[in-house]
Design a protein around this motif. Structure first.
Motif, PDB file in Angstrom:
ATOM      1  N   THR A   2       0.906  -1.196   0.065  1.00  0.00           N
ATOM      2  CA  THR A   2      -0.071  -0.097  -0.020  1.00  0.00           C
ATOM      3  C   THR A   2       0.676   0.986   0.078  1.00  0.00           C
ATOM      4  N   TYR A   3       0.157   2.290  -0.398  1.00  0.00           N
ATOM      5  CA  TYR A   3       1.138   3.710  -0.523  1.00  0.00           C
ATOM      6  C   TYR A   3       0.428   4.814   0.221  1.00  0.00           C
ATOM      7  N   PRO A   4       1.054   5.502   0.886  1.00  0.00           N
ATOM      8  CA  PRO A   4       0.441   6.526   1.688  1.00  0.00           C
ATOM      9  C   PRO A   4      -0.206   7.748   0.505  1.00  0.00           C
ATOM     10  N   VAL A   5      -1.369   8.154   0.713  1.00  0.00           N
ATOM     11  CA  VAL A   5      -2.239   8.945   0.028  1.00  0.00           C
ATOM     12  C   VAL A   5      -2.640  10.225   0.701  1.00  0.00           C
ATOM     13  N   LYS A   6      -2.702  11.192  -0.025  1.00  0.00           N
ATOM     14  CA  LYS A   6      -3.171  12.402   0.486  1.00  0.00           C
ATOM     15  C   LYS A   6      -4.026  13.147  -0.461  1.00  0.00           C
ATOM     16  N   VAL A  53      -5.736  14.080  -5.826  1.00  0.00           N
ATOM     17  CA  VAL A  53      -5.158  13.079  -4.978  1.00  0.00           C
ATOM     18  C   VAL A  53      -3.566  12.979  -5.293  1.00  0.00           C
ATOM     19  N   PHE A  54      -3.112  12.708  -4.244  1.00  0.00           N
ATOM     20  CA  PHE A  54      -1.497  12.626  -4.338  1.00  0.00           C
ATOM     21  C   PHE A  54      -0.991  11.346  -3.801  1.00  0.00           C
ATOM     22  N   ILE A  55      -0.023  10.786  -4.290  1.00  0.00           N
ATOM     23  CA  ILE A  55       0.728   9.415  -3.903  1.00  0.00           C
ATOM     24  C   ILE A  55       1.969   9.436  -3.677  1.00  0.00           C
ATOM     25  N   LYS A  56       2.494   8.863  -2.672  1.00  0.00           N
ATOM     26  CA  LYS A  56       3.990   8.935  -2.630  1.00  0.00           C
ATOM     27  C   LYS A  56       4.529   7.327  -2.634  1.00  0.00           C
ATOM     28  N   LEU A  57       5.184   7.294  -3.604  1.00  0.00           N
ATOM     29  CA  LEU A  57       5.722   5.940  -3.999  1.00  0.00           C
ATOM     30  C   LEU A  57       6.851   5.519  -2.992  1.00  0.00           C
TER      31      LEU A  57
END
Lengths: 392, 156
Positions: B142-146, B152-156
């Motif tokens: 899973t990846y952190p989402v903001k 929608v932003f995702i941090k890989l």
């Protein structure tokens, strides 16, 4: 011991003695007494070819031959990958040095008269190798997809378009369309990384086979019948190999030094809407490029294509028996005249469409390389237009 | 060679290890060539090692607008060379790797059953990415989402 075990494994299956004899014969092959440092130029061309193959394979790992990615991928190679900049610079400098070394190798062969009977075919294949190397340079130059490359390729293919009757066909075939674009990059890529390497490889094999099979030419005049086989002389190993080893390390040093101290700029990404000022091909095409300017299009192309043609069929034109350069005054004069013509045209090509300062005065060179005195800091004048119009 | 062997028969064993000038030069030359080649090999291997393998990107990347995904719906996006599955629940957006941990097929969101399913070998994951049934050996990463300003932003 493991060495003995391997040896017996092969000895049980193959006629090792016979193979060893062939290898020994090649290694210790006697070379004529006139073998010199200049005779290492051929192997140096081979070394550069191998170097180009290895660095080329490394570049291929990250390079992407599309209009969108080509420039960025080369930039990525130069900035992000480990030592990628070095591999690219060694590849670029290797290409330039290869042309110089090949040219010197041909010059040596010309001066020592080695192209004469019975080695005509070796020369013809060698000349073909030289011209294919130029094509190598031309196709590889476009691949980084920067401004200079894009416009040099546009001008270069435009010149091919001036060939009578089939020019337009050739131009379209080279470009893969009306203008230099994505199709061109694909074509040049295929030619550069698949077709030319293998064609060159097999030609090199044939060239080397003939060299080894017939032996190195002596300085004696051409013999009337079959040339007698050389029985005694300088052994290939270690005498000549040592020379090659020394020149190899010098060349490697020169290659890496140039790659580090005089790197090729990547420049700006290709912009089909903006022709940079004074487009010129790579230096090795400058003499031909300059020659074309002095004649009407058709005549120019005819005259400039005469040079390579004469070079290829040289052994069939020059049937003199002497090899010693001091006994071939006409050949030597023609050779020197040819060299001067090449150097002169090349220099004219280099200064054409530039401004240079001599003794405090500014000269402007027009497209024919003729200087005109202008005032310092004068703006660009009418005569300073690029020689070719940009494609529509 | 013959000479040293003869000496060995009578003299002390130390002589056996004596190196001739010729052997020495032989070692120097062979060693030099080997050093040159391995010196060339190392940068080439280092160059081939994936550049991207040095860790995830630090920045969050915009992958979608919130409006695009209805509650209970999903969106597949492609980021940094791999496929991701975004699922919007009533409370939040969750981001999973869309690559099944079994054999690498791309998974789908089964809305009515509220499960992530792999079409290839019937692997099923729950909304936390845990394996519910089927062959997958590991949960989905899973990846952190903001979500900021409807993006929608995702941090890989």
């Amino acid at each position: 011991m493991i060495k003995g075990w391997i040896k017996s494994w092969f000895a049980d299956r193959y006629d090792v003695d016979q193979i060893e004899e062939v290898i020994k014969g090649q290694v210790e092959k006697p070379l004529p007494e006139n073998i010199s440092w200049f005779h290492t130029l051929g192997s140096m061309s081979l070394f550069l070819f191998v170097s180009q193959v290895f660095t080329g394979i490394l570049l291929l790992v990250y390079y992407r031959p599309t209009v969108h990615d080509a420039f960025e991928s080369v930039k990525f190679i130069m900035t992000t990958t480990y030592m990628g900049w070095l591999f690219r610079q060694v590849h670029a400098w290797g290409a330039n040095l290869m042309i110089i070394v090949l040219f010197l190798h041909m010059l040596r062969t010309y001066i020592t008269g080695s192209y004469k009977k019975p080695r005509e075919l070796t020369w013809v294949i060698g000349a073909a190798l030289f011209f294919l190397t130029l094509v190598f340079g031309f196709t590889g130059y476009l691949l980084p997809w920067n401004q200079l490359a894009y416009w040099a390729t546009t001008v270069g293919t435009e010149i091919a378009g001036a060939i009578p009757w089939m020019g337009n066909f050739i131009k379209t075939l080279l470009r893969g369309g009306g203008a230099v674009g994505g199709e061109t990059i694909s074509r040049f890529f295929v030619v550069h990384v698949i077709i030319l390497p293998w064609v060159l490889f097999f030609l090199i094999v044939a060239h080397l086979f003939l060299v080894r099979y017939q032996g190195i030419a002596t300085m004696d005049p051409v013999s009337p019948g079959k040339e007698p086989k050389l029985k005694e002389g300088v052994p290939f190993f270690p005498d000549h190999v040592l020379k090659e080893g020394i020149v190899f390390f010098i060349l490697l040093g020169v290659l890496i030094t140039l790659a580090i101290l005089k790197p090729f700029d990547l420049g700006e990404k290709a912009d089909p809407l903006q022709t940079p000022f004074a487009i010129k091909p790579e230096w090795y095409f400058l003499p031909m490029y300059q020659m074309i300017k002095y004649f009407p299009k058709l005549v120019g192309i005819f005259i400039t294509s005469l040079g390579p043609l004469i070079l290829v069929i040289l052994p069939f034109l020059d049937r003199g028996k002497e090899r010693n350069p001091f006994k071939r005054p006409i050949s030597m004069m023609l050779g020197i005249a040819g060299l001067l013509l090449l150097v002169g045209l090349g220099m004219l090509g280099a200064v054409a469409e530039t401004k240079k300062n001599f003794f405090g005065k500014t000269y402007e060179f027009d497209i024919y390389g003729i200087p005109r005195l202008i005032k310092a800091n004068a703006g660009s004048s009418e005569s300073l237009q690029p020689p070719q119009t940009p494609p529509k | 060679m013959k000479n040293t062997e003869d000496q060995n028969l009578e003299g002390p064993a130390v002589l056996k290890k004596e190196m001739s000038r010729r052997d020495f030069l032989d070692w120097v030359i062979k060693g030099g060539i080997l050093a040159t080649l391995s010196g060339m090999l190392f940068p080439a291997l280092a160059y081939l090692w994936p550049v991207m393998g040095h860790g995830p990107k630090v920045d969050m990347e915009e992958v979608a607008a919130l409006d695009e995904i209805p509650v209970g719906g999903f969106k597949k996006v492609f980021l940094g060379g791999s496929a991701l599955l975004l699922i919007r629940t009533a409370q939040e957006i969750k981001a999973f790797s869309a690559i099944c941990t079994h054999l690498g097929c791309v998974v789908d969101w089964d809305g009515p059953k509220r499960e992530i399913v792999c079409p290839c070998h019937a692997g099923v994951f729950d909304l936390e990415g845990r394996v519910v049934s089927g062959p997958p050996p590991r949960p989905l990463p899973t990846y952190p989402v903001k979500v900021i300003n409807g993006k929608v932003f995702i941090k890989l």
